[in-house]
Design an enzyme around this catalytic site. Structure first.
Site, PDB file in Angstrom:
ATOM      1  N   HIS A 149      -0.704   1.631   1.935  1.00 41.31           N
ATOM      2  CA  HIS A 149      -0.945   3.044   2.484  1.00 41.31           C
ATOM      3  C   HIS A 149      -1.918   3.447   3.009  1.00 41.31           C
ATOM      4  CE1 HIS A 149       2.144   3.315  -0.703  1.00 41.31           C
ATOM      5  NE2 HIS A 149       3.040   4.241   0.265  1.00 41.31           N
ATOM      6  N   ASP A 176       8.770   0.126   5.854  1.00 42.47           N
ATOM      7  CA  ASP A 176       8.296   0.953   5.207  1.00 42.47           C
ATOM      8  C   ASP A 176       7.565   2.135   6.239  1.00 42.47           C
ATOM      9  OD1 ASP A 176       7.012   2.513   2.774  1.00 42.47           O
ATOM     10  OD2 ASP A 176       5.894   0.628   1.918  1.00 42.47           O
TER      11      ASP A 176
END
Length: 170
Positions: free
Chosen positions: A68, A141
């Site tokens: 992330h 993702d």
């Protein structure tokens, strides 16, 4: 509520308890147990008419950073991944899972470079599809995560993911 797809379950095996990227989202450190519980979630969702997505191929259980935020990798070899991190994904493939989410982690000991798995033809096409036999849908993702955004612009990353063998960009 009309949902037909759930980006779950987390099928990451927590192979290094000091690396808490997936932490409480993982079913644990035992590859067989993680595979069993992941497939229980898949079967439960699909019995209710919701397709499940096994994530995050090839597994965040020993990554040193969080994708992330930026570059994340594991130094495991393919043989080590096959013994642990890939067990839930292989079980899902054997049981006909419809979706697998690819992670933005790098596996330089496998690929020889720092390309995130999502953008790697070797990881998506050669390992996931050919070696492991997956014929379902591969979804990335989120493409705005640091591991992608800090190295690629969105157009370049999207093209690379599709060239790698991904079917759906998130």
């Amino acid at each position: 509520l009309g949902f037909s797809l759930d980006f779950a379950p987390v099928a990451d095996v927590l192979t290094d308890p000091d690396k808490q990227v997936v932490g409480g989202r993982s079913f644990g450190s035992d590859p067989g147990l993680v595979a069993d519980l992941s497939m229980d979630v898949v079967n439960g969702l699909e019995s209710a008419g919701v397709w499940a997505v096994l994530k995050h191929f090839p597994g965040h259980g020993a990554t040193r950073e969080d994708s992330h935020d930026g570059y994340a990798y594991t130094d495991k070899t393919l043989e080590e991944l096959m013994e642990a991190e890939l067990v839930p994904f292989q079980r899902g493939i054997q049981q006909g899972v419809h979706f697998i989410m690819a992670a933005h982690i790098s596996v330089p000991s496998v690929t020889g470079d720092t390309t995130p798995c999502t953008l790697s033809p070797y990881m998506i096409t050669e390992i996931l599809r050919e070696k492991m036999g997956y014929e379902g849908i591969v979804v990335t993702d989120a493409m705005n995560m640091g591991a992608i955004r800090q190295q690629y612009d969105s157009a370049e990353a999207s093209v690379l993911a599709l060239q790698a063998g991904v079917d759906l960009l998130l």
